[in-house]
Design a protein around this motif. Structure first.
Motif, PDB file in Angstrom:
ATOM      1  N   ALA A   1      -9.180   1.579   2.753  1.00 47.97           N
ATOM      2  CA  ALA A   1      -9.076   2.603   1.706  1.00 47.97           C
ATOM      3  C   ALA A   1     -10.444   3.040   1.192  1.00 47.97           C
ATOM      4  CB  ALA A   1      -8.218   2.092   0.556  1.00 47.97           C
TER       5      ALA A   1
ATOM      6  N   ARG B   1      -6.641   6.552   5.617  1.00 43.75           N
ATOM      7  CA  ARG B   1      -6.938   5.415   4.750  1.00 43.75           C
ATOM      8  C   ARG B   1      -5.678   4.583   4.520  1.00 43.75           C
ATOM      9  NH1 ARG B   1     -11.956   6.612   2.514  1.00 43.75           N
ATOM     10  NH2 ARG B   1     -12.416   8.846   2.441  1.00 43.75           N
ATOM     11  N   SER B   2      -5.883   3.285   4.351  1.00 45.25           N
ATOM     12  CA  SER B   2      -4.782   2.367   4.078  1.00 45.25           C
ATOM     13  C   SER B   2      -5.278   1.259   3.161  1.00 45.25           C
ATOM     14  CB  SER B   2      -4.276   1.761   5.385  1.00 45.25           C
ATOM     15  OG  SER B   2      -3.359   0.709   5.130  1.00 45.25           O
ATOM     16  N   ARG B   3      -4.413   0.813   2.260  1.00 42.28           N
ATOM     17  CA  ARG B   3      -4.768  -0.320   1.398  1.00 42.28           C
ATOM     18  C   ARG B   3      -4.927  -1.601   2.221  1.00 42.28           C
ATOM     19  NH1 ARG B   3      -0.624   2.170  -1.383  1.00 42.28           N
ATOM     20  NH2 ARG B   3       0.792   0.618  -0.556  1.00 42.28           N
ATOM     21  N   ASP B   4      -4.161  -1.711   3.337  1.00 41.14           N
ATOM     22  CA  ASP B   4      -4.221  -2.899   4.189  1.00 41.14           C
ATOM     23  C   ASP B   4      -4.028  -2.463   5.643  1.00 41.14           C
ATOM     24  OD1 ASP B   4      -3.945  -5.321   5.509  1.00 41.14           O
ATOM     25  OD2 ASP B   4      -2.651  -6.204   3.969  1.00 41.14           O
TER      26      ASP B   4
END
Length: 123
Positions: A58, A13-16
């Motif tokens: 995310a 997962r990544s915020r961006d």
């Protein structure tokens, strides 16, 4: 005996995801594919398939529960036999399967509750 034959991918997962992919491209030289925002590592002659590195949004539910930050994908030689053996051993096995141009997919949970993807490449 059906078994894992390689690493199919690392998904997290990544915020961006787009910005993170660009950072890895700029600083580590990853060739990020704009079609899916990740990198493909070449096929190993001894094992079919390839390895992916892929950031997901995310809020993606593909990786399992929201608290699970990443998911490992393993290449396997016989998805059905391995899932049957795992179920017989008491491992939680998702009843859902996916099949398409990239092969066949199934999911299990390890003893810590992590969702693990199993992938049998086509052919």
């Amino acid at each position: 005996m059906a078994k894992v034959i390689g690493l199919g991918g690392i998904f997290f997962r990544s915020r961006d995801p787009a910005a993170l992919g660009q950072w890895y491209a700029t600083h580590l030289g990853l060739e990020v594919n704009s079609a899916f925002g990740g990198a493909i590592f070449a096929e190993d002659e001894a094992r079919p398939g390839y390895t992916l590195w892929t950031p997901f949004a995310a809020h993606s539910d593909y990786l399992g529960e929201p608290a699970q930050a990443c998911m490992i994908n393993f290449r396997v030689d016989d998805l059905d036999a391995l899932l049957a053996r795992l179920a017989d051993a008491g491992v939680w096995v998702d009843e859902r399967r996916e099949e398409g141009e990239f092969g066949r997919f199934g999911w299990i949970r390890d003893p810590d509750g992590h969702r693990v993807e199993l992938w049998q490449p086509p052919g």
